[in-house]
Every structure is written in structure tokens, then in C-alpha cells.
Design a protein around this motif. Sequence first.
Motif, PDB file in Angstrom:
ATOM      1  N   GLU A  16       3.893   2.359   6.818  1.00 55.58           N
ATOM      2  CA  GLU A  16       4.388   1.470   7.867  1.00 55.58           C
ATOM      3  C   GLU A  16       3.225   0.733   8.509  1.00 55.58           C
ATOM      4  OE1 GLU A  16       6.625   3.991  10.460  1.00 55.58           O
ATOM      5  OE2 GLU A  16       8.324   4.053   9.104  1.00 55.58           O
ATOM      6  N   GLU A  17       3.500  -0.469   8.967  1.00 56.61           N
ATOM      7  CA  GLU A  17       2.478  -1.265   9.645  1.00 56.61           C
ATOM      8  C   GLU A  17       2.129  -0.615  10.973  1.00 56.61           C
ATOM      9  OE1 GLU A  17       0.820  -4.025   8.687  1.00 56.61           O
ATOM     10  OE2 GLU A  17       1.805  -3.877   6.730  1.00 56.61           O
ATOM     11  N   GLY A  18       0.842  -0.527  11.262  1.00 55.30           N
ATOM     12  CA  GLY A  18       0.393  -0.030  12.565  1.00 55.30           C
ATOM     13  C   GLY A  18       0.402  -1.150  13.579  1.00 55.30           C
ATOM     14  N   GLY A  19       0.719  -0.831  14.795  1.00 58.33           N
ATOM     15  CA  GLY A  19       0.740  -1.857  15.843  1.00 58.33           C
ATOM     16  C   GLY A  19      -0.682  -2.184  16.319  1.00 58.33           C
TER      17      GLY A  19
ATOM     18  N   LEU B 280      10.329  11.815   4.758  1.00 54.64           N
ATOM     19  CA  LEU B 280       9.506  10.685   4.342  1.00 54.64           C
ATOM     20  C   LEU B 280      10.343   9.420   4.324  1.00 54.64           C
ATOM     21  CD1 LEU B 280       7.664  12.236   1.253  1.00 54.64           C
ATOM     22  CD2 LEU B 280       6.751  11.937   3.561  1.00 54.64           C
ATOM     23  N   ARG B 281       9.829   8.377   4.960  1.00 46.16           N
ATOM     24  CA  ARG B 281      10.544   7.099   4.957  1.00 46.16           C
ATOM     25  C   ARG B 281       9.917   6.171   3.924  1.00 46.16           C
ATOM     26  NH1 ARG B 281       9.726   8.249  10.242  1.00 46.16           N
ATOM     27  NH2 ARG B 281       8.085   6.687  10.499  1.00 46.16           N
ATOM     28  N   ASN B 282      10.675   5.205   3.496  1.00 50.60           N
ATOM     29  CA  ASN B 282      10.199   4.113   2.643  1.00 50.60           C
ATOM     30  C   ASN B 282       9.772   4.554   1.239  1.00 50.60           C
ATOM     31  OD1 ASN B 282      10.516   2.334   4.877  1.00 50.60           O
ATOM     32  ND2 ASN B 282       8.533   2.988   5.645  1.00 50.60           N
ATOM     33  N   MET B 283      10.406   5.603   0.698  1.00 49.42           N
ATOM     34  CA  MET B 283      10.101   5.977  -0.687  1.00 49.42           C
ATOM     35  C   MET B 283      10.546   4.849  -1.603  1.00 49.42           C
ATOM     36  SD  MET B 283      10.536   9.966  -1.597  1.00 49.42           S
ATOM     37  CE  MET B 283      12.084  10.221  -0.773  1.00 49.42           C
ATOM     38  N   ARG B 284       9.694   4.517  -2.579  1.00 49.44           N
ATOM     39  CA  ARG B 284       9.961   3.379  -3.447  1.00 49.44           C
ATOM     40  C   ARG B 284      10.020   3.735  -4.924  1.00 49.44           C
ATOM     41  NH1 ARG B 284      11.867   1.130   0.593  1.00 49.44           N
ATOM     42  NH2 ARG B 284      10.522  -0.030   1.969  1.00 49.44           N
ATOM     43  N   TRP B 285       9.328   4.792  -5.349  1.00 47.18           N
ATOM     44  CA  TRP B 285       9.299   5.100  -6.777  1.00 47.18           C
ATOM     45  C   TRP B 285       8.958   6.571  -6.987  1.00 47.18           C
ATOM     46  CZ3 TRP B 285       4.639   7.026  -8.319  1.00 47.18           C
ATOM     47  CH2 TRP B 285       3.522   6.703  -7.570  1.00 47.18           C
TER      48      TRP B 285
ATOM     49  N   ARG C 271      18.410  28.837 -17.633  1.00 47.60           N
ATOM     50  CA  ARG C 271      18.978  29.244 -16.336  1.00 47.60           C
ATOM     51  C   ARG C 271      18.519  28.370 -15.181  1.00 47.60           C
ATOM     52  NH1 ARG C 271      23.332  32.168 -17.508  1.00 47.60           N
ATOM     53  NH2 ARG C 271      22.819  33.834 -18.964  1.00 47.60           N
ATOM     54  N   HIS C 272      17.374  27.706 -15.366  1.00 51.21           N
ATOM     55  CA  HIS C 272      16.817  26.934 -14.261  1.00 51.21           C
ATOM     56  C   HIS C 272      15.950  25.822 -14.810  1.00 51.21           C
ATOM     57  CE1 HIS C 272      16.921  27.855  -9.918  1.00 51.21           C
ATOM     58  NE2 HIS C 272      15.940  26.969  -9.857  1.00 51.21           N
ATOM     59  N   TYR C 273      16.036  24.639 -14.222  1.00 41.99           N
ATOM     60  CA  TYR C 273      15.186  23.499 -14.566  1.00 41.99           C
ATOM     61  C   TYR C 273      14.258  23.236 -13.396  1.00 41.99           C
ATOM     62  CZ  TYR C 273      18.928  22.670 -17.929  1.00 41.99           C
ATOM     63  OH  TYR C 273      19.863  22.809 -18.912  1.00 41.99           O
ATOM     64  N   GLN C 274      13.028  22.827 -13.694  1.00 46.79           N
ATOM     65  CA  GLN C 274      12.074  22.484 -12.651  1.00 46.79           C
ATOM     66  C   GLN C 274      11.296  21.246 -13.083  1.00 46.79           C
ATOM     67  OE1 GLN C 274       8.536  25.011 -11.784  1.00 46.79           O
ATOM     68  NE2 GLN C 274       9.524  25.274  -9.783  1.00 46.79           N
ATOM     69  N   VAL C 275      11.109  20.318 -12.155  1.00 47.36           N
ATOM     70  CA  VAL C 275      10.337  19.109 -12.424  1.00 47.36           C
ATOM     71  C   VAL C 275       9.263  18.942 -11.349  1.00 47.36           C
ATOM     72  CG1 VAL C 275      12.162  17.863 -13.645  1.00 47.36           C
ATOM     73  CG2 VAL C 275      11.967  17.636 -11.177  1.00 47.36           C
ATOM     74  N   VAL C 276       8.112  18.444 -11.773  1.00 48.94           N
ATOM     75  CA  VAL C 276       7.039  18.078 -10.851  1.00 48.94           C
ATOM     76  C   VAL C 276       6.995  16.554 -10.849  1.00 48.94           C
ATOM     77  CG1 VAL C 276       4.588  18.235 -10.329  1.00 48.94           C
ATOM     78  CG2 VAL C 276       5.762  20.189 -11.381  1.00 48.94           C
ATOM     79  N   LEU C 277       7.047  15.972  -9.664  1.00 49.17           N
ATOM     80  CA  LEU C 277       7.094  14.524  -9.500  1.00 49.17           C
ATOM     81  C   LEU C 277       5.941  14.026  -8.648  1.00 49.17           C
ATOM     82  CD1 LEU C 277      10.725  14.235  -8.077  1.00 49.17           C
ATOM     83  CD2 LEU C 277      10.110  14.065 -10.471  1.00 49.17           C
ATOM     84  N   LYS C 278       5.527  12.796  -8.907  1.00 47.34           N
ATOM     85  CA  LYS C 278       4.751  12.024  -7.951  1.00 47.34           C
ATOM     86  C   LYS C 278       5.747  11.062  -7.339  1.00 47.34           C
ATOM     87  CE  LYS C 278       0.124  11.578  -9.873  1.00 47.34           C
ATOM     88  NZ  LYS C 278      -0.835  10.613 -10.451  1.00 47.34           N
ATOM     89  N   ALA C 279       5.729  10.941  -6.036  1.00 43.72           N
ATOM     90  CA  ALA C 279       6.603   9.986  -5.361  1.00 43.72           C
ATOM     91  C   ALA C 279       5.741   9.102  -4.475  1.00 43.72           C
ATOM     92  CB  ALA C 279       7.659  10.709  -4.525  1.00 43.72           C
TER      93      ALA C 279
ATOM     94  N   VAL D  91       0.877  -1.169   0.000  1.00 39.34           N
ATOM     95  CA  VAL D  91       0.000   0.000   0.000  1.00 39.34           C
ATOM     96  C   VAL D  91       0.907   1.209   0.000  1.00 39.34           C
ATOM     97  CG1 VAL D  91      -1.759   1.283   1.264  1.00 39.34           C
ATOM     98  CG2 VAL D  91      -1.824  -1.221   1.237  1.00 39.34           C
ATOM     99  N   TYR D  92       0.662   2.115  -0.927  1.00 37.58           N
ATOM    100  CA  TYR D  92       1.511   3.287  -1.078  1.00 37.58           C
ATOM    101  C   TYR D  92       0.738   4.565  -0.798  1.00 37.58           C
ATOM    102  CZ  TYR D  92       4.572   0.122  -3.641  1.00 37.58           C
ATOM    103  OH  TYR D  92       5.379  -0.924  -4.008  1.00 37.58           O
ATOM    104  N   LYS D  93       1.411   5.525  -0.240  1.00 35.47           N
ATOM    105  CA  LYS D  93       0.933   6.894  -0.152  1.00 35.47           C
ATOM    106  C   LYS D  93       1.670   7.653  -1.248  1.00 35.47           C
ATOM    107  CE  LYS D  93      -0.703  10.727   1.691  1.00 35.47           C
ATOM    108  NZ  LYS D  93      -2.089  11.100   1.539  1.00 35.47           N
ATOM    109  N   VAL D  94       0.968   8.523  -1.959  1.00 27.14           N
ATOM    110  CA  VAL D  94       1.570   9.273  -3.065  1.00 27.14           C
ATOM    111  C   VAL D  94       1.564  10.752  -2.710  1.00 27.14           C
ATOM    112  CG1 VAL D  94       1.383   9.861  -5.501  1.00 27.14           C
ATOM    113  CG2 VAL D  94       0.798   7.561  -4.736  1.00 27.14           C
ATOM    114  N   VAL D  95       2.703  11.404  -2.903  1.00 29.83           N
ATOM    115  CA  VAL D  95       2.825  12.844  -2.687  1.00 29.83           C
ATOM    116  C   VAL D  95       3.346  13.494  -3.961  1.00 29.83           C
ATOM    117  CG1 VAL D  95       3.223  12.658  -0.188  1.00 29.83           C
ATOM    118  CG2 VAL D  95       5.167  12.651  -1.748  1.00 29.83           C
ATOM    119  N   GLU D  96       3.088  14.775  -4.094  1.00 31.20           N
ATOM    120  CA  GLU D  96       3.607  15.522  -5.239  1.00 31.20           C
ATOM    121  C   GLU D  96       4.744  16.403  -4.752  1.00 31.20           C
ATOM    122  OE1 GLU D  96       0.925  16.754  -8.553  1.00 31.20           O
ATOM    123  OE2 GLU D  96       1.495  18.754  -7.841  1.00 31.20           O
TER     124      GLU D  96
END
Length: 72
Positions: free
Chosen positions: A68-71, A34-39, A55-63, A5-10
Motif C-alpha cells: 500500500e502507498e504510504g502517506g 493480507l490485503r492486495n494479494m495478486r498472484w 490421505r492428505h495433500y500439501q502445497v508450498v506456495l509463494k504469494a 512493488v510486491y511483497k512475497v510470502v511463503e
Amino acid sequence: MNDHVYKVVELVGSSETSIEDAIQTAITRAGRTLRNMRWFEVLQTRGHVEDGKVRHYQVVLKAGFTLEEGGS
């Protein structure tokens, strides 16, 4: 086998050097909190031009990172 299960951020990264450096900047900075980034996936690439030169490069990413497993 574990279910994934992944959480996705921009993220938005920037660099005066290259697109690759902008990507690495975003991933490295996000990795501080952020821990456990995978892609990642590049959604947009753009830049700033001044006096006919890039003069400048900019990228927008989804990561994506795994949650993490909850106890219990």
C-alpha cells in the motif's frame, strides 16, 4: 501508469480433498490478514499416504501482494 512493488510470502496449505483445495485453503486463510494479494506460485506439492491411499495433500506456495502507498 503505477509501478508495481510486491511483497512475497511463503504459505503452506493442506487438504484431505485435493491439491486445488490445499491451494485455496492457503490463499483464503492468508487473505484474512493480507490485503492486495495478486498472484501465487506453487513451489512444492507433496502428500501423505496411508494404507496405500492418499490421505492428505500439501502445497508450498509463494504469494505476492502489492504494498500500500504510504502517506506523505
